[in-house]
Write an enzyme that holds these catalytic residues in place. Structure first.
Site, short mmCIF file in Angstrom:
data_model
loop_
_atom_site.label_atom_id
_atom_site.label_comp_id
_atom_site.label_asym_id
_atom_site.label_seq_id
_atom_site.Cartn_x
_atom_site.Cartn_y
_atom_site.Cartn_z
N LYS A 155 52.38 -22.92 -66.74
CA LYS A 155 53.37 -22.20 -65.93
C LYS A 155 54.63 -23.03 -65.76
O LYS A 155 54.64 -24.25 -65.95
CB LYS A 155 52.78 -21.86 -64.55
CG LYS A 155 52.37 -23.07 -63.69
CD LYS A 155 53.48 -23.71 -62.89
CE LYS A 155 53.10 -25.03 -62.27
NZ LYS A 155 54.18 -25.73 -61.58
N ASP A 196 47.85 -24.64 -58.40
CA ASP A 196 48.26 -23.66 -59.42
C ASP A 196 47.08 -22.92 -60.05
O ASP A 196 47.28 -22.12 -60.96
CB ASP A 196 49.06 -24.37 -60.52
CG ASP A 196 50.27 -25.09 -59.95
OD1 ASP A 196 50.86 -24.54 -58.99
OD2 ASP A 196 50.61 -26.18 -60.44
P1 ATP Z 1 50.27 -30.56 -60.76
O1 ATP Z 1 51.70 -30.13 -60.73
O2 ATP Z 1 49.28 -29.45 -60.48
O3 ATP Z 1 49.96 -31.85 -60.08
P2 ATP Z 1 50.76 -31.09 -63.51
O4 ATP Z 1 50.91 -29.79 -64.17
O5 ATP Z 1 52.01 -31.87 -63.26
O6 ATP Z 1 49.94 -30.90 -62.21
P3 ATP Z 1 48.39 -31.80 -64.97
O7 ATP Z 1 48.61 -31.80 -66.43
O8 ATP Z 1 47.67 -30.67 -64.38
O9 ATP Z 1 49.81 -32.01 -64.28
O10 ATP Z 1 47.66 -33.19 -64.62
C1 ATP Z 1 47.83 -33.93 -63.47
C2 ATP Z 1 46.77 -35.04 -63.42
O11 ATP Z 1 45.50 -34.42 -63.24
C3 ATP Z 1 46.62 -35.83 -64.72
O12 ATP Z 1 47.43 -36.98 -64.70
C4 ATP Z 1 45.15 -36.17 -64.79
O13 ATP Z 1 44.88 -37.45 -64.26
C5 ATP Z 1 44.45 -35.16 -63.88
N1 ATP Z 1 43.59 -34.18 -64.61
C6 ATP Z 1 42.37 -33.79 -64.23
N2 ATP Z 1 41.88 -32.86 -65.07
C7 ATP Z 1 42.80 -32.65 -66.01
C8 ATP Z 1 42.86 -31.81 -67.15
N3 ATP Z 1 41.87 -30.98 -67.50
N4 ATP Z 1 44.00 -31.82 -67.87
C9 ATP Z 1 45.02 -32.64 -67.51
N5 ATP Z 1 44.99 -33.48 -66.48
C10 ATP Z 1 43.90 -33.49 -65.71
#
Ligand code: ATP
Length: 316
Positions: free
Chosen positions: A14, A150
């Site tokens: 998203k 999210d």
């Molecule tokens: P948010 O904004 O929800 O914090 P994001 O979209 O910026 O998240 P994500 O890619 O969801 O970032 O990952 C955030 C952190 O979550 C990663 O650095 C990792 O340590 C942890 N994590 C746990 N499970 C997962 C997964 N399946 N994929 C990616 N990261 C994960």
């Protein structure tokens, strides 16, 4: 010999076309009001029964992004399986599941990749365990916010206003396909760190982070989205987290400037960053913009939205 049953599911990444951050609440979270757009950049997962917990991670994103994905119980797919186990009778455990993740959403990029994995895992694990207690009804969807802000939206997809922590979702219908370019960063930004910096910047301005006006999505951005007028939409996009993300990562301003100079209608920080999103006039312009930015050494992906929410892929 019986075949090992495996269930595959898909869920969208998203971006937020609008993100207002309201007061800091007693539980440490902020009240937010955002407009979510589900992207055609999707996570694909599959799950099967196993003797122990196994997580395999592949994908189209760079290896240094894949390397950040935890392979233990802290992975959101395991937390999603625990969530399904908790609403199911019987002796089910995530410790006996094998997950294969195909990640296309940059990690820690403010694009909800982990949340998309969790959403896909909720559907896939419930199907594997033949669990009817987990259904994608409104209340169940909202309750998955405990896994990540999210996750409810990744289940729902489309274009939605998200209130509360992101679990109170209302669809905005009739939005035409939008074309975007996303510029990823090698290094992620921690979402809590970005919120904390925003509170600090607000305090420095003499604003009390706990007494900010309530967050709301104004009708101007909704009208602009429904009108299909991209120039109008570009005018009304907003992200309150942007100043904090740019403060923590001043180099992102250069990326924003580069995209605008290369013809983007507008550019903004995606969620808590560090991914920068650009709005393009159409698919062709998005692809040309992605090529141009990539040639400058800024890894860029052309994508579009709205995309549908999480679904189980048919077994063949
Ligand atoms: P948010 O904004 O929800 O914090 P994001 O979209 O910026 O998240 P994500 O890619 O969801 O970032 O990952 C955030 C952190 O979550 C990663 O650095 C990792 O340590 C942890 N994590 C746990 N499970 C997962 C997964 N399946 N994929 C990616 N990261 C994960």
């Amino acid at each position: 010999m019986s075949e090992i049953k495996s269930v595959a599911a898909s869920a969208p990444g998203k971006t937020n076309l609008f993100f207002a951050v309201g007061p800091l609440m007693d539980d440490g979270f902020h009240e937010v009001a955002s407009v979510y757009l589900a992207l055609d950049l999707r996570e694909e997962i599959s799950v099967s029964l196993s003797d122990s917990l196994e997580i395999q991670v592949l994908g189209s994103i760079p290896q240094n992004h894949l390397d950040q994905v935890p392979l233990d119980a802290s992975n959101l797919v395991v937390k999603a399986a625990d969530f399904v186990a908790a609403v199911t009778e019987g002796n089910l455990s995530a410790e006996r599941l094998r997950f294969a993740l195909t990640k296309n959403v940059p990690v820690a990029g403010g694009m909800g990749g982990g949340s998309a994995d969790a959403a896909a895992a909720l559907l896939a694990v419930a199907d594997l365990w033949q669990n009817s207690a987990f259904s994608a009804d409104q209340n169940m969807i909202a309750s998955t916010v405990v896994l990540g802000a999210d996750v409810p939206f990744a289940l729902r997809g489309g274009v939605c206003i998200g209130l509360g922590r992101g679990e109170k979702l209302t669809e905005i219908s009739g939005v035409s396909k939008l074309h975007l370019v996303l510029v990823t960063s090698d290094q992620g930004l921690s979402t809590p760190a970005v919120y904390q910096r925003l509170d600090e910047l607000r305090a420095q301005r003499g604003q009390d982070p706990r007494k900010m006006p309530p967050a709301e999505v104004g009708h101007l951005v909704i009208d602009a989205l429904k009108s299909g007028d991209l120039a109008l939409l570009a005018e009304h996009l907003r992200n309150d987290l942007q100043e904090a993300a740019l403060d923590l990562r001043p180099d992102l301003k250069l990326t924003l400037d580069a995209g605008l100079a290369a013809g983007a209608l507008t550019g903004f920080v995606s969620g808590s960053g560090p991914t920068i999103a650009f709005l393009a006039a159409d698919q062709r312009s998005a692809e040309a913009l992605a090529v141009k930015l990539s040639s400058q050494g800024r890894p860029a992906i052309a994508t579009s939205g709205p995309s549908v929410g999480a679904f189980i892929r048919d077994e063949h």
